[in-house]
Design a protein around this motif. Structure first.
Motif, PDB file in Angstrom:
ATOM      1  N   THR A 152     -10.196  -1.675  -4.235  1.00 33.26           N
ATOM      2  CA  THR A 152      -9.045  -1.874  -3.355  1.00 33.26           C
ATOM      3  C   THR A 152      -9.021  -3.296  -2.780  1.00 33.26           C
ATOM      4  N   SER A 208     -16.264   6.856  -9.331  1.00 35.68           N
ATOM      5  CA  SER A 208     -16.623   7.490  -8.056  1.00 35.68           C
ATOM      6  C   SER A 208     -16.254   8.963  -8.146  1.00 35.68           C
ATOM      7  N   ASN A 242     -15.434  -2.976  -4.092  1.00 37.56           N
ATOM      8  CA  ASN A 242     -14.455  -1.901  -4.023  1.00 37.56           C
ATOM      9  C   ASN A 242     -13.140  -2.399  -4.649  1.00 37.56           C
TER      10      ASN A 242
HETATM   11  C1  LIG Z   1     -12.869   1.807  -1.505  1.00 35.69           C
HETATM   12  O1  LIG Z   1     -12.138   1.607  -0.330  1.00 35.69           O
HETATM   13  C2  LIG Z   1     -11.201   2.633  -0.032  1.00 35.69           C
HETATM   14  C3  LIG Z   1     -10.377   2.203   1.171  1.00 35.69           C
HETATM   15  O2  LIG Z   1     -11.192   1.709   2.207  1.00 35.69           O
HETATM   16  C4  LIG Z   1     -11.959   3.946   0.199  1.00 35.69           C
HETATM   17  O3  LIG Z   1     -11.061   4.988   0.460  1.00 35.69           O
HETATM   18  C5  LIG Z   1     -12.785   4.267  -1.025  1.00 35.69           C
HETATM   19  O4  LIG Z   1     -13.581   5.413  -0.814  1.00 35.69           O
HETATM   20  C6  LIG Z   1     -13.679   3.089  -1.426  1.00 35.69           C
HETATM   21  N1  LIG Z   1     -14.298   3.382  -2.687  1.00 35.69           N
HETATM   22  C7  LIG Z   1     -15.614   3.273  -2.861  1.00 35.69           C
HETATM   23  C8  LIG Z   1     -16.102   3.561  -4.232  1.00 35.69           C
HETATM   24  O5  LIG Z   1     -16.387   2.949  -1.988  1.00 35.69           O
END
Ligand SMILES: *[C@@H]1O[C@H](CO)[C@@H](O)[C@H](O)[C@H]1NC(C)=O
Length: 213
Positions: free
Chosen positions: A32, A149, A30
């Motif tokens: 983030t 995504s 991810n």
């Molecule tokens: C990545 O992490 C963020 C925060 O936890 C979340 O909102 C997001 O949906 C995640 N993205 C994916 C592609 O899993």
């Protein structure tokens, strides 16, 4: 008889291994929680640190053509980004089993962002080298795949590629080898603080020099 059979089996397995290496599944991180830590490509921890989500691979003139399976890739007008950064500038190419289009880079860094080719639920990407600069040698490189995504409404952003970060593992701040990272290592250090620490190091050096004098 047995010896011959064994010989052929080994020969055949060697061929299979050399030419049709099994595709390894690409594991994304991810964005983030990407590591912002600088690590050299030859560091044994490179593939566990995974700076900016990248992993390392090696293309070998004599054999290895790394292959990675990326999934999920289905979705109408979904995008995919492919990036690499070679240890040393040079040529490297990638192809995929959805449209078999070859793309090559000739410098150190390469980035490709497009609508996902085909409409398969997974795509195999194979790294190879063909053309000038592919005559010999091994090529060590960082690589990363990012599949878009869906947005909250389940659609994909047509400008997704413009939103992509242009950094590579080599873009990260190199810390001195004796630097102990603070516990909150997620905030990148800004220019001002690195200038300040350089000044500190210089002052310390001068003090030591003066003391030894
Ligand atoms: C990545 O992490 C963020 C925060 O936890 C979340 O909102 C997001 O949906 C995640 N993205 C994916 C592609 O899993």
């Amino acid at each position: 008889m047995k010896v011959m059979a064994t010989f052929w089996l080994i020969f055949f397995l060697g061929l299979v291994r050399g030419s049709y290496q099994v595709c390894e599944t690409w594991t994304s991180i991810n964005e983030t929680i990407y590591s912002q830590t600088y690590v050299t490509i030859t560091d044994p921890t490179a593939n566990t640190v995974r700076p900016l989500g990248f992993k390392t691979a090696v293309y070998r003139f004599e054999g290895e053509r790394p292959c990675k399976t990326v999934a999920p890739t289905d979705g109408n007008m979904r995008h995919i980004e492919v990036k690499w950064e070679l240890e040393q500038a040079g040529r490297l190419c990638v192809t995929n089993n959805a449209n078999n289009q070859n793309r090559c880079g000739t410098s150190r860094q390469f980035s490709l962002c497009t609508v996902v080719p085909g409409s398969q639920s997974s795509i195999e990407y194979r790294f190879f080298c063909e053309g000038d600069g592919c005559e010999s040698g091994d090529k060590l490189f960082w690589y990363r795949f990012v599949v878009e995504s869906p947005m909250e409404n389940g659609m994909y952003n047509e400008n997704w590629c413009d939103t992509r970060d242009d950094r590579y593992p080599g873009s990260l701040v190199r810390l001195p080898t004796n630097f102990i990272p603070p516990t909150q290592a997620t905030t990148p250090r800004n220019k001002a603080s690195s200038v300040a620490s350089n000044v500190l190091v210089m002052m310390a050096t001068l003090l030591i020099a003066a003391a030894l004098h």
